[in-house]
Design an enzyme around this catalytic site. Structure first.
Site, short mmCIF file in Angstrom:
data_model
loop_
_atom_site.label_atom_id
_atom_site.label_comp_id
_atom_site.label_asym_id
_atom_site.label_seq_id
_atom_site.Cartn_x
_atom_site.Cartn_y
_atom_site.Cartn_z
N CYS A 1 -38.02 -20.31 30.33
CA CYS A 1 -37.81 -20.10 28.81
C CYS A 1 -37.95 -21.65 28.35
CB CYS A 1 -36.61 -19.34 28.53
SG CYS A 1 -35.04 -20.09 29.36
N LYS B 1 -28.01 -4.20 32.80
CA LYS B 1 -29.45 -3.64 32.91
C LYS B 1 -30.34 -4.79 33.41
CE LYS B 1 -33.78 -2.20 31.39
NZ LYS B 1 -34.29 -3.18 32.57
N GLU C 1 -30.89 -14.55 23.79
CA GLU C 1 -31.44 -15.83 24.27
C GLU C 1 -32.85 -15.48 24.62
OE1 GLU C 1 -29.77 -18.51 24.90
OE2 GLU C 1 -27.67 -17.58 24.48
N GLU D 1 -45.89 -18.03 23.49
CA GLU D 1 -45.30 -18.39 24.89
C GLU D 1 -46.31 -17.75 26.12
OE1 GLU D 1 -41.59 -16.50 25.83
OE2 GLU D 1 -40.71 -18.25 26.76
P1 NAD Z 1 -38.64 -8.82 28.16
O1 NAD Z 1 -38.16 -8.98 26.79
O2 NAD Z 1 -40.08 -8.33 28.32
O3 NAD Z 1 -37.60 -8.09 29.06
C1 NAD Z 1 -36.37 -8.46 29.23
C2 NAD Z 1 -35.43 -7.14 29.35
O4 NAD Z 1 -35.49 -6.36 28.41
C3 NAD Z 1 -35.91 -6.37 30.61
O5 NAD Z 1 -34.73 -6.08 31.32
C4 NAD Z 1 -36.54 -5.38 30.24
O6 NAD Z 1 -36.28 -4.12 30.78
C5 NAD Z 1 -36.02 -5.09 28.76
N1 NAD Z 1 -36.75 -4.49 27.77
C6 NAD Z 1 -38.40 -4.61 27.54
N2 NAD Z 1 -38.59 -3.97 26.48
C7 NAD Z 1 -37.58 -3.36 26.16
C8 NAD Z 1 -37.51 -2.39 24.92
N3 NAD Z 1 -38.33 -2.09 24.33
N4 NAD Z 1 -36.28 -1.89 24.67
C9 NAD Z 1 -35.12 -2.57 25.22
N5 NAD Z 1 -35.01 -3.20 26.41
C10 NAD Z 1 -36.50 -3.91 26.72
O7 NAD Z 1 -38.66 -10.32 29.09
P2 NAD Z 1 -39.22 -10.65 30.40
O8 NAD Z 1 -40.63 -10.57 30.52
O9 NAD Z 1 -38.25 -9.98 31.34
O10 NAD Z 1 -38.76 -12.23 30.58
C11 NAD Z 1 -39.47 -13.12 29.91
C12 NAD Z 1 -38.76 -13.71 28.60
O11 NAD Z 1 -37.49 -13.93 28.70
C13 NAD Z 1 -39.56 -14.81 27.99
O12 NAD Z 1 -39.80 -14.75 26.60
C14 NAD Z 1 -38.51 -16.03 28.29
O13 NAD Z 1 -38.68 -17.19 27.40
C15 NAD Z 1 -37.45 -15.28 28.07
N6 NAD Z 1 -35.93 -15.96 28.79
C16 NAD Z 1 -35.01 -16.61 27.93
C17 NAD Z 1 -34.18 -17.35 28.43
C18 NAD Z 1 -33.11 -17.93 27.61
O14 NAD Z 1 -31.94 -18.32 27.79
N7 NAD Z 1 -33.53 -17.96 26.40
C19 NAD Z 1 -34.08 -17.34 29.67
C20 NAD Z 1 -34.89 -16.69 30.63
C21 NAD Z 1 -35.84 -15.79 30.03
#
Ligand code: NAD
Length: 504
Positions: free
Chosen positions: A303, A192, A268, A402
């Site tokens: 991240c 997804k 992650e 963040e």
């Molecule tokens: P997000 O958590 O909002 O969304 C990530 C994914 O989760 C998307 O596919 C989204 O559709 C899904 N999602 C959102 N809400 C959901 C819910 N209630 N239930 C199920 N799925 C849901 O994150 P983002 O804004 O897409 O990305 C930014 C975040 O990702 C930052 O916190 C960043 O640090 C993190 N990140 C971490 C790494 C790592 O390797 N640690 C790498 C890249 C990004």
């Protein structure tokens, strides 16, 4: 290699694209069963790129069933390792051959510079897929050193149906960090992508099919997190859910696992990475330059963004001057222009959220010494100037939350022990750095910092051979390297009792 095309070339190529926003289930591009769609807009200029299928529970059900059927049939999992390796090698080759289209889609969809898509993201994706392809026939199982009358085989087996839920900041790479090792270990996958950036995930799945991956082994369900993500998280027939994204949503997936089948969960998550420039660092200007470049890279949507710069008082003035000079070099511009030095943020909602931290900074008593404003190099786009906050203390919201944008906080400390204490005063533990020419200090500080990654005199060094992931609320499990294979496999111990005396 830098993209050989000009802004005009990329603009023409972008206009010619007609991305297909349908999901991919069981080897077919399909609409949502409800027929619902949502529009995908480019943060570059607000243009509509595609209508994306807004899938829901019923579509997730179809995708999970397709994955389960393909897994149980053995069409992928039981294929000889050398053959599976060849399919994934073909996949890597096709990604490379379609690099121009994929890079362009990535830039249009989430706003990063085309030069980064071409020179950084695409090669990293090819490297990731080919690296895990090579692992398939090179990782051996174990025979345990037991007593002579028994044999204990320790073998790795695929989990079965693996779901991967990924963010938008490196859409292709974050997807492949999970999909490639999951496929390499024989699983069937339902991916997804983030709703902001579905297009490259869909094209990657098309290419995997073309490379010879059997239908049903790699499915993509598009749609909203709380709908599609939730359905995957709660599904009773998903064996493992591997997530990259925010700590807030990671927590939700842990709850989903507890409420359903206790599926394996890998997380992650976010970060608030401390970056220590110490007085024992001789080339302070170099340290500050690399630090600012790392903070503003990918519009700060990283991240690992070194968003807390913790600097010893004796070198802080030089550090701050260099930071400001580097910020001035990051000029938001048209992401399709190969000369641009900074792209657009992923969308207006995110840009507004990031800008909210400027108000927060003022309220908490920090000072904006660079940026702090929106930019509009292209009408209708989502651009934010690189921003530096000074006079920050670690209890301020800009130092604890963040931001995920091009914003850097400078925190001044009096000595190394205070620097370490401030570095660890966070719920996160993803990345960190220390700049020093004192070998003992480098070792001592890197041991004391609670984070999955410590960079000494560098930032964002990267290689597929090393694990990536965080301590504390930055998550659990690791992407990349052979350690990633642990997440997608179960260990099975098979005991064999030998008959006494038969061999004389
Ligand atoms: P997000 O958590 O909002 O969304 C990530 C994914 O989760 C998307 O596919 C989204 O559709 C899904 N999602 C959102 N809400 C959901 C819910 N209630 N239930 C199920 N799925 C849901 O994150 P983002 O804004 O897409 O990305 C930014 C975040 O990702 C930052 O916190 C960043 O640090 C993190 N990140 C971490 C790494 C790592 O390797 N640690 C790498 C890249 C990004």
């Amino acid at each position: 290699m830098t993209a050989p095309f000009t802004l005009s070339d990329w603009t023409t190529k972008a206009a010619a694209l007609t991305p297909d926003g349908r999901g991919l289930i069981d080897g077919q591009r399909v609409d949502a069963l409800s027929g619902e769609v949502f529009a995908s807009h480019s943060p570059m200029d607000g243009r509509q790129l595609a209508q994306i299928a807004r899938m829901g529970d019923a579509d997730v059900e179809r995708a999970v069933q397709a994955a389960r059927r393909s897994f149980d049939s053995g069409v992928w999992a039981d294929r000889p390792p050398a053959e599976r390796k060849r399919v994934l090698q073909n996949f890597a080759l096709l990604i490379e051959q379609h690099g121009e289209e994929l890079s362009l889609l990535e830039t249009l969809d989430m706003g990063k510079m085309i030069s980064d898509s071409v020179d950084i993201d695409l090669p990293a994706v090819v490297d990731c897929v080919s690296w895990f392809a090579e692992s398939i026939d090179k990782v051996y199982d174990e025979v345990a050193p037991t007593a002579k009358d028994v044999v204990a085989l320790v073998t790795r087996e695929a989990l079965g149906v693996v779901a991967a839920v990924v963010p938008w900041n490196f859409p292709m790479l974050m997807a492949m960090w999970k999909v490639a090792p999951a496929l390499a270990t024989g699983n069937s996958v339902v991916l997804k992508p983030a709703e902001q950036s579905s297009l490259t995930a869909l094209r990657l799945a098309d290419l995997a099919l073309a490379a010879g991956l059997p239908p049903g082994v790699f499915n993509v369900v598009t749609g909203m997190g709380p709908e599609v993500g939730r359905a995957l998280g709660l599904h009773m027939d998903v064996d493992g859910l591997f997530f990259t994204g925010s700590t807030r949503v990671g927590r939700i997936f842990s709850e989903h696992a507890a409420q359903s089948n206790l599926k394996k969960v890998g997380l992650e998550l976010g970060g608030k990475s401390p970056n220590l420039i110490l007085s024992s660092c001789h080339d302070v200007a170099h340290a500050a330059r690399v630090s600012a470049e790392a903070a503003f890279f990918n519009q700060g949507e990283m991240c690992t963004c070194p968003s807390r710069l913790i600097v010893e008082r004796s070198v802080r003035d030089e550090v701050v001057e260099t930071l400001k000079a580097v910020a001035a070099e990051f000029i938001p511009g048209n992401p399709l222009d190969p000369n641009t030095t900074m792209g657009a943020l992923v969308d207006e909602t995110h840009a507004a959220r990031v800008m909210g931290f400027v108000d927060t900074a003022h309220q908490d008593g920090a000072r904006v010494i660079a940026g702090g404003e929106r930019k509009s190099p292209v009408a209708g786009g989502s651009y934010v100037a690189p921003t530096i906050f000074d006079d920050v203390t670690n209890d301020m919201r800009i130092a604890q939350e963040e931001i995920f944008g091009p914003m850097l906080s400078v925190i001044t400390v009096d000595d190394v022990s205070e620097a370490v204490r401030v570095a660890n005063d966070t719920v996160y533990g993803l990345a960190s750095a220390v700049w020093t020419d004192d070998l003992s200090v480098a070792h001592q500080v890197s041991k004391q910092i609670r984070a999955g990654l410590v960079y000494v005199n560098c930032y964002d060094c990267d290689d597929m051979t090393t694990p990536f992931g965080g301590f504390k609320q930055s998550g659990s499990g690791r992407d990349k390297s052979l350690h990633a294979l642990d997440k997608y496999t179960e260990l099975k111990t098979t005991w064999i009792q030998l008959s006494p005396g038969r061999a004389g």
